[in-house]
Design an enzyme around this catalytic site. Structure first.
Site, PDB file in Angstrom:
ATOM      1  N   GLY A 177       0.821  -1.198   0.000  1.00 41.90           N
ATOM      2  CA  GLY A 177       0.000   0.000   0.000  1.00 41.90           C
ATOM      3  C   GLY A 177       0.857   1.250   0.000  1.00 41.90           C
ATOM      4  O   GLY A 177       2.061   1.200   0.267  1.00 41.90           O
ATOM      5  N   CYS A 178       0.243   2.369  -0.289  1.00 43.58           N
ATOM      6  CA  CYS A 178       1.003   3.617  -0.401  1.00 43.58           C
ATOM      7  C   CYS A 178       1.533   4.072   0.965  1.00 43.58           C
ATOM      8  O   CYS A 178       2.727   4.354   1.108  1.00 43.58           O
ATOM      9  CB  CYS A 178       0.160   4.699  -1.063  1.00 43.58           C
ATOM     10  SG  CYS A 178      -1.507   4.888  -0.407  1.00 43.58           S
ATOM     11  N   TYR A 179       0.657   4.153   1.966  1.00 44.95           N
ATOM     12  CA  TYR A 179       1.131   4.551   3.303  1.00 44.95           C
ATOM     13  C   TYR A 179       2.188   3.573   3.822  1.00 44.95           C
ATOM     14  O   TYR A 179       3.240   3.999   4.315  1.00 44.95           O
ATOM     15  CB  TYR A 179      -0.026   4.625   4.295  1.00 44.95           C
ATOM     16  CG  TYR A 179      -0.939   5.828   4.172  1.00 44.95           C
ATOM     17  CD1 TYR A 179      -0.466   7.121   4.406  1.00 44.95           C
ATOM     18  CD2 TYR A 179      -2.281   5.683   3.863  1.00 44.95           C
ATOM     19  CE1 TYR A 179      -1.310   8.224   4.327  1.00 44.95           C
ATOM     20  CE2 TYR A 179      -3.140   6.786   3.784  1.00 44.95           C
ATOM     21  CZ  TYR A 179      -2.644   8.046   4.022  1.00 44.95           C
ATOM     22  OH  TYR A 179      -3.472   9.138   3.954  1.00 44.95           O
TER      23      TYR A 179
END
Lengths: 345, 345, 345, 345
Positions: D148-150
């Site tokens: 995921g991005c985070y």
């Protein structure tokens, strides 16, 4: 081939660095920035980290002649006028991104820029680098006056209808909308985030220095002198420039016919993309690229043509077109080093 | 006086709530929103917390008649056409913010809105609520068709030159630039942040439904039928709307003369502010207020007039002007409840 | 009551003008701006057009004493330190919006502001104007050090849990996010639109001057010395400030219990609004208003409390709170002149 | 090598197209988008005009097997769970950009995603594609769960201090700030320009589905189970993601020592750039690139470490890292097709 960039700490200069780093035929040799000489470019522009580790230098024409083959001037109005001749004398290819050499008539420069014009011989020698239109002249040139951002979008939008009496040349109105990077990295109140954000502003009505540049080129293409109305607007975005252009049609052309005409006119121009009928470009759709996207519409009720032309002002409106011009001068494919797909969203 | 707002969960509806909460003569009685009935307005719009704690209700004309004196319709096109008559019949003052009753000719509505028009008698009864221009008619009205956002800015910009042959009416070109709130609280791809941010887009060229509204009012003021060219653009901002208007002058007026004419024309219009020569308004300078700021410039070279007119599209372009109309109807000072200094920066 | 504003051409100064124009008990008498004396405020801030037509003046304590009763200092750090004493001596109420008088220990100012501190007696006399917390002291004061923007949001978010051992005071971490107007109307590269837009930046890690201000007030409320970690971030927006605050709970409180505690704590604070469980405020929901909205969440897995506190940095974080302080000093209702519903969207 | 993209009409899908067009070893063969099958990708994404002219197709595993070698799934949560197995069975390399295969424990997926988890065998087979950390496993994999991005920004920021007892693992707090493109091309009210612009919002406190992904990887690296506090915020920008990470140091390391440690740790990671002491990255400085830039600061007063880590969420946080993973699987230089200098300004 080795290149130097004068004004490397401005936005156009930094963009030249980004683009030239990607150019297979060019090596960045000298980065010049008077006010920041001795500083590493990375410390001013951390986005360049890892890609380059050069130190900014002061301007020295002998040094440039010894180490480079081409010099880009990405300097504010009034600077290259004084420096560029020294580079030309030493046999360097010179590509000037400022307005100093665009206007053939020195009086126009004096009037619209409110500064002393360059020497008339130099003005005569400079080739106006509107790549799609002046290709042949550019191919034989070694000194380019790179077009302004508004003129690039406006003239590419207008060029196909400037001949053959399609429009009434006296009726041209250009409503320009530009991102703020167009006014450069200048620490002035008018460019502050808090002043620009959530706002649109019109500026320099009737006095914008890009007006005579547009008129001069319209005259060069059409053979007819004309005065245009041009209004510039600041839009709350960083990059991107749109010209919405209005003109009276002389005959009852349809949108479809004119779109076909534009397709033909730009068939060999890989950086110009014509939009299908009923759609018009947004500036974001060319972000980070050298494209100029054009859409249009004929309003049968008023017999008026509306053209929408968009560019990334820092690329096609400055650094990208400058490199396109270098490609043409050197006989390379004009897309060399400039094949960037726009970033979306 | 008690008021109802139909469409209270849209942006114009929420703005009516904000403004009416500040109005000394009006009490908010009913908030109507079909799709959200039963929900507290605060839970949809937390910014209203503390100021109001009403629950959204469904539309019921009898209920409205029993509890309110005036009803504002802040509904999408095609909704009030069906509901408003029921309120008129019951003696309520009706102020419609949609486009349903603005066009006198039902064929125009059918053509430009692509929907079935309202009953012709109703269209005839509706008074066009361009407050600065139609003041007398509004004062005697009880049913107002509140103007669109683009027409408000365009027509206030143009009104002073529509008579006396100052400009060639056939030459009018309007380049409109609007914040995204103008298209309402609609969950569509085109309104997403990622699509709008860092971009400008032109839309509905030649087909925008505000075009006939502008033309109808130009004809009403000037007595002359005309077709205008109008182009709408989406700007990456929430609120604010600018019209840059171009027209050919019939005589050699100067900027100074026309500014004086505008000052005189709007001397009794507290919401219109004329900018000094050489300056033009930014939309941010009217943010949150009911002002329309106007600047202009005459280009002697082309004998063309450029007018720059800005409003907050949610206030003067919608909810604010609606309340101004109510003030006029009731004979109150037209500024009642509308004295907001714009928020800057 | 007559008021003077020193630094009227900055953003906080202009906001004081906007808010005081709306204040029923105060009349704006003198607008002072050294660098722009002689200029009409309208020509710098056209949004004020029609509402005020005063000319900016130079600072003159005798003149201020002769014409005003209260003076607001909306000046950069280091300015009021030198001017304010002259006004106090002449019996004027003084409200200072800068950081010059907030830190009781002059060494703290010297260390964190890197400037010479004000006289220690003056520091002692200044009452810290965190209105919701220091109400009684403020009511008896005539010299207010108005809190910084970050400290206002952080301390209002923290205040209810600083006593009674609810949290471990040594565990406080404050992640601040501010709009750019917080850094004032300064023409520096870092505040340019092109640098801020489409970006987030952390700055002054470990050295932000608001850190000791927060710590001093936590100590004053809790009676315990503590060091907090505070990180400031620049967000691409003009107005608005959020503090996301993290702290370790000493006991197993639930979100519901703490929300109830906050509701009680702020029951008599009309400008503080507590959000229902499972919702947290956005800065836009207080735009243009004097509200501080607070939401929170307890994470049972980590026994950590997260508090989200938002304000409009120019209003509650500067000019609005300054007027709230004046209201308290004068014994007026603290909401006088400050009842603005936030502007949404 | 031929590639297919499932979900090509979303933002991550469109970015995969942009990046793969630039990849020397990969040819785009199939673009799949259930809801838009039959439409040319250009008509949805005009920015791709000229570069590609493919038509979107429906998902068909046999067709994919016949025409491609690798399939990227850029689909919402819950979609690839059902489709990917069919591709694996047919021997295709599968790279999944959704969260469906990231969490090893199916109960975690059920709890945090509130959806039915994928088959446990599949979860076991998926290799977590955090390229800088899991390089060896990825090189031997044919099925990747792309992070995921985070988690990408958070874990790259944390990785160097997760071992050797440098920090107290129980003290980790991650304050995330993301551009809106991170929530995809979904037509929901919360993603509208008018809701996001000029605002910051915290969301999903204590319930964000990236929390267990971060914790699982921290445990994998450190060998210690831990619960982190993670708060997500929506920032008014399209691209860009920052994690500001807080942790308690176990020993008195200095900023300089830790920076040196980070430099060593990432010496062979061309996409990670460590910032010099006293400077911290802005998201704009990685825009359009696959870089992760990291800065840090030790606060001696609190013995707390603050790490600032930024990525372009659409590139390193999605499409770029997916291609980096393909490069590793195929044994190509991991930078192949990913050498983009960030676009600035």
């Amino acid at each position: 081939m080795k290149a130097g960039v004068v004004g490397a700490n401005g936005y156009s200069g930094a963009e030249l660095v980004r683009l030239l780093l990607n150019h297979p035929q060019v090596q960045l040799e000298m980065l010049i920035a008077h006010s920041a000489a001795g500083t590493e470019i990375q410390s001013i522009y951390p986005h360049l980290g890892g890609a380059i580790s050069q130190t900014l230098e002061t301007f020295d024409a002998d040094e440039l002649a010894a180490r480079t083959d081409v010099v880009f001037f990405a300097t504010p109005a009034g600077v290259s006028r004084n420096l560029l001749l020294e580079c030309l004398k030493r046999g360097l290819i010179c590509i000037d991104l400022s307005g100093d050499f665009r206007l053939k008539n020195p009086n126009d420069y004096a009037e619209w820029y409110q500064k002393e014009p360059a020497d008339e011989t130099l003005l005569h020698d400079a080739v106006y680098g509107l790549a799609e239109i002046n290709k042949k002249q550019i191919e034989n040139a070694s000194f380019i006056a790179n077009p302004g951002c508004y003129p690039t979008a406006a003239l590419l939008g207008l060029a196909p209808v400037l001949k053959s009496g399609i429009i009434d040349l006296q009726s041209i109105i250009i409503d320009g909308k530009s991102g703020v990077s167009g006014s450069g990295k200048k620490a002035i109140i008018g460019n502050l985030f808090s002043e620009i954000n959530e706002s649109v502003r019109a500026y320099k009505l009737g006095t914008h220095q890009h007006t005579p540049e547009i008129e001069q080129t319209i005259a060069a293409i059409s053979g007819e002198l004309t005065a245009v109305t041009f209004t510039a607007h600041l839009i709350p975005m960083t990059r991107g420039l749109m010209c919405t252009i209005y003109a009276q049609l002389r005959q009852g052309f349809s949108t479809r016919e004119l779109l076909a005409h534009y397709e033909t006119f730009y068939a060999r121009s890989p950086f110009v993309r014509i939009r299908p009928m009923g759609t018009w470009p947004a500036t974001k759709e060319v972000l980070g690229s050298n494209f100029c996207d054009i859409g249009l519409n004929v309003d049968g009720r008023t017999r008026r043509l509306t053209i929408v032309s968009v560019i990334d002002n820092v690329v096609k409106g400055a650094a990208g077109q400058a490199i396109q011009n270098l490609n043409l001068i050197k006989g390379w494919d004009e897309q060399t080093g400039l094949v960037f797909t726009p970033i979306y969203p």
